[in-house]
Design a protein around this motif. Structure first.
Motif, PDB file in Angstrom:
ATOM      1  N   VAL A 128      -8.427   5.336   1.310  1.00 15.77           N
ATOM      2  CA  VAL A 128      -7.474   6.426   1.473  1.00 15.77           C
ATOM      3  C   VAL A 128      -6.766   6.173   2.806  1.00 15.77           C
ATOM      4  N   THR A 130      -4.676   6.463   6.129  1.00 13.08           N
ATOM      5  CA  THR A 130      -4.330   7.468   7.137  1.00 13.08           C
ATOM      6  C   THR A 130      -3.055   7.102   7.888  1.00 13.08           C
ATOM      7  N   SER A 156      -4.753  13.178   4.884  1.00 14.34           N
ATOM      8  CA  SER A 156      -5.615  12.176   4.270  1.00 14.34           C
ATOM      9  C   SER A 156      -7.038  12.700   4.064  1.00 14.34           C
ATOM     10  N   LEU A 160      -9.088  12.321   0.670  1.00 13.80           N
ATOM     11  CA  LEU A 160     -10.412  11.696   0.668  1.00 13.80           C
ATOM     12  C   LEU A 160     -11.424  12.571  -0.066  1.00 13.80           C
ATOM     13  N   SER A 190     -11.545   5.372   4.673  1.00 17.51           N
ATOM     14  CA  SER A 190     -10.340   6.068   5.122  1.00 17.51           C
ATOM     15  C   SER A 190      -9.891   5.413   6.413  1.00 17.51           C
TER      16      SER A 190
END
Length: 286
Positions: A128, A130, A156, A160, A190
């Motif tokens: 994910v 950022t 984000s 997530l 992430s």
């Protein structure tokens, strides 16, 4: 995940409703429905999402194609505008611009494959994003005066959470598929991504990028362009990447595409649905 086409037409006699009542319901759904622009670079990434859609409405763009489908039901329904841009930053920027000007989405979601940059990331992992940098942007002696700034992804953390809670991620199917294919356990990350107009497929190039961007997790060829266009248009931007390879000499395009078609595209479709569903009507809130 269930997808049905929004045809833009209604039957006045549907379910016994009067013409007026049906019109009120239809207008209400149009005004309440969030519009989410979802950008893919390759048809292999998009294939499963299209296959589970009910006759999506296809339209040709200047450089790529678009499909509109309706996701969900009732007050939580969203209209997805699926965009197939083609590979590279120029095509991604142009197609995202056309997506925004033609369909006026509430937010932009970029979905696709990537190569691993960090040693903490491997094939089958999901990132994910950022923030994203373009690794091939070089102003030479002007770099200190005009330093590159990352494009920040919107919310984000909530994306997530949506991915982590998705049945396809929390269940056994995906982790079993990754274990069988790559002999490793899949992980959810992430963090930072990189983009550039050159496919990274050598240890030397990968190590160079690791040195320049020590926090980077993965690399692709479109993400920065999609994010920049969304930012300039004042739209929220989120991104999800499935890691398909180690970005080294073992890169095999046939294996990557086969992995995407047989398993990866399904995961991308399911996670896209989970992200959209988790944020409901207020797509702009991502």
């Amino acid at each position: 995940m269930s997808l049905t086409v929004s045809s833009g037409r209604f039957d006045p006699m549907t379910a016994g409703r009067s013409f007026f009542a049906e019109a009120v319901v239809r207008l209400n759904s149009l005004f309440c429905m969030a519009r989410v622009g979802v950008v893919f670079a390759m048809k292999e990434e998009l294939s499963h999402l299209l296959s589970i859609s009910d006759a999506p409405n296809e339209q040709e763009g200047v450089l790529g194609r678009f499909w509109t489908v309706e996701f969900g039901h009732g007050s939580g329904a969203s209209e997805l505008i699926l965009a197939l841009s083609g590979i590279g930053k120029v095509r991604a920027a142009a197609h995202t611009t056309e997506l925004i000007t033609r369909y006026s989405p509430d937010w932009i979601l970029s979905v696709g494959l990537s190569g691993a940059i960090s040693d903490l990331v491997g094939p089958g992992d999901v990132v994910v994003v950022t923030e994203v940098y373009q690794h091939d942007f070089d102003l030479g002696p002007l770099s200190e005066s005009f330093p590159q700034r990352a494009i920040k992804a919107s919310r984000s953390e909530s994306v997530l959470e949506a991915v982590s809670a998705s049945p396809c991620w929390s269940g056994r199917w995906w982790h079993g598929a990754v274990q069988e294919r790559f002999q490793r356990s899949s992980k959810l990350h992430s963090g930072t991504a990189l983009s550039g107009d050159r496919l990274i497929s050598s240890t030397l190039d990968r190590d160079t990028l690791q040195g320049r961007f020590p926090t980077a997790l993965c690399v692709d060829m479109e993400l920065y362009a999609v994010g920049l266009v969304a930012k300039e248009a004042g739209l929220p931007f989120s991104a999800l990447r499935l890691v398909s390879d180690q970005a080294d000499e073992d890169f095999d395009s046939t294996e990557v595409l086969e992995f995407c078609i047989s398993e990866g595209s399904r995961l991308l479709a399911e996670l896209t649905g989970s992200i959209v569903a988790a944020h409901g009507y207020d797509g702009g809130g991502i």
